[in-house]
Every structure is written in structure tokens, then in C-alpha cells.
Design an enzyme around this catalytic site. Sequence first.
Site, short mmCIF file in Angstrom:
data_model
loop_
_atom_site.label_atom_id
_atom_site.label_comp_id
_atom_site.label_asym_id
_atom_site.label_seq_id
_atom_site.Cartn_x
_atom_site.Cartn_y
_atom_site.Cartn_z
N ASP A 84 0.60 3.03 0.90
CA ASP A 84 0.72 2.96 -0.56
C ASP A 84 -0.32 3.80 -1.28
OD1 ASP A 84 2.80 1.22 -0.19
OD2 ASP A 84 1.82 -0.53 -1.09
N HIS A 117 -2.67 -1.29 5.45
CA HIS A 117 -3.51 -2.16 4.63
C HIS A 117 -3.00 -3.59 4.74
CE1 HIS A 117 -0.26 -0.94 1.90
NE2 HIS A 117 -0.61 -1.87 1.03
N HIS A 166 -1.73 -5.90 2.55
CA HIS A 166 -0.73 -6.55 1.70
C HIS A 166 0.42 -7.11 2.53
CE1 HIS A 166 -2.06 -4.37 -2.24
NE2 HIS A 166 -2.82 -5.40 -1.95
N ASP A 185 3.59 -7.17 2.30
CA ASP A 185 4.76 -6.32 2.57
C ASP A 185 4.41 -5.15 3.50
OD1 ASP A 185 3.24 -5.15 0.48
OD2 ASP A 185 4.97 -4.03 -0.26
N HIS A 186 3.20 -5.21 4.09
CA HIS A 186 2.79 -4.20 5.07
C HIS A 186 2.26 -4.82 6.35
CE1 HIS A 186 3.17 -0.58 2.50
NE2 HIS A 186 3.09 -1.51 1.55
N HIS A 213 -6.01 1.81 -3.39
CA HIS A 213 -4.98 0.78 -3.60
C HIS A 213 -5.54 -0.56 -3.12
CE1 HIS A 213 -0.96 -0.90 -3.88
NE2 HIS A 213 -1.01 -1.26 -2.60
N HIS A 254 7.38 3.26 0.06
CA HIS A 254 8.30 2.68 -0.92
C HIS A 254 9.21 3.74 -1.53
CE1 HIS A 254 6.44 -1.38 -1.22
NE2 HIS A 254 5.32 -0.72 -0.97
#
Length: 249
Positions: free
Chosen positions: A132, A56, A58, A60-61, A113, A170
Amino acid sequence: MPITVHQFPCLSDNYGFLVRDEASGQVATIDTPDAEAILAKLGALGWTLDLILNTHWHPDHAGGNATLKAATGATIAGPEEVTRIAPLDRALRDGDTIMLGETRFDVLDTGGHTLGHISYHDAADGIAFVGDTLFALGCGRLFEGTAEQMWASLSRLAALPGQTTVYCAHEYTASNARFALSVDDGPALRARVDAVFAARERGEPTVPTTIAAEKATNPFLRAPLLRPDAATAAEAFAEIRAAKDSFKG
């Protein structure tokens, strides 16, 4: 031939995953949480990156996409939403397949998400990379999607074979465990929570998990059993998700 998965912590609580197809030697990273950490691991392993697979958009991805592309020339594939922060070489959607050497990944729509979140299922090796959407004893927050969408996504993952190894992005399990105990006091959950806390005390990861373990103990997958008075399974899930969002334990 099977794949090798090298898992390592990065950022504050993310995991990086480098995946090597043993037949061809081709290597993929699942998401790009920390480009420098990924490049360092590639160097330590002596691996060359061929493919970036985003779940996805975001940061942090997908935030390391540009740096890794510049450093390695790797092909970037992921859901169209990733273009919000970085270019894609190939947009993926539900039902697509993508190959890493001789390893086939089936693309699953697991939105909720984020609207376009996808997961990657390697059926031959019994492995799923779920970003996530699903966590050990938890699930992702509904930043963009609805409870109905997320319940459908979780149900899609729950339908995979029980022995499927699940790599979630995570290390949230201890926090998830504390919440789980607030809504479920079953013996299977209590035994798992004890094991989770013990593992974290030893500094050990709680990822990966399995579909079977999550179906037995994850309160989000068990929502209809924990909220039997809800009108629908999705409403039961929504109640559990709302309780988690306000949980202070």
C-alpha cells in the site's frame, strides 16, 4: 529462470498475488488478504505454498496468515509490526534479502502508510511488490508515518529502473485518476486516465503498472513539479496528499 505471478481479485478491492519460482517450483503469496481465496487459487493452479511475504500489518494484508500457516505449513516473513496481529517466522527489515527458490527478493523500507511497511524487489526479473505504499496514480494514506517518511519511500521506489513492473495491492486506479485530474491537466495524464476508465469499463485490472508510468503521471511522484512553490519536495507531497484526503470527486 523467471517467476510466474498469478494475480486475482479478492475482498472488495484487494489483489492477491501468488508467485512461483520456475527453477524450483517454490511458491509464495504476497500478503494474505483472503486465506480461503488464496487456498482455492493454489488448488486450481496445482501449486503448494512455501512462503508468505507480508508487506505490513493491516488485516487485509496479514489477516490470513494463521489460516494459511495451519493449512500449508508455509514460512511467514515480514516486518516486525506484523506481530501485532499474527506470529512471524522471520522478521525482515530494510537491506535484508529473502529467497524463493532461486529468486532473490531485496527488502526495501517503504514506511509511511504504516511505520514498518516494506516492499519486495526482484531485480533480476524487474518486479516489485509494493503493498500500500505506491498505487497506480496514487499512494497510501499516512495512517502512521509522516509525509517526509512517505516521500522518502516513494522516492526509493521511483529510483528503481523505469521498466520495473509494479504490483500494488488494491484496484484504486479509477478513483485515483479522478483526483489526479484535479491537480494535473497534462496530456500524458489525460491519455492515461482515458485508458484507465476504458479498462475498468471492460472489467479489466489496471494493476500492474510500471515505475516509468508512475513517474510520468502519478501526482504524488510529480508533487514537486505540481507544487513548485513548496519549500521542500516532502512539503509538496504533503500538500498533494492532504488534497487527496479531502477530495470528494
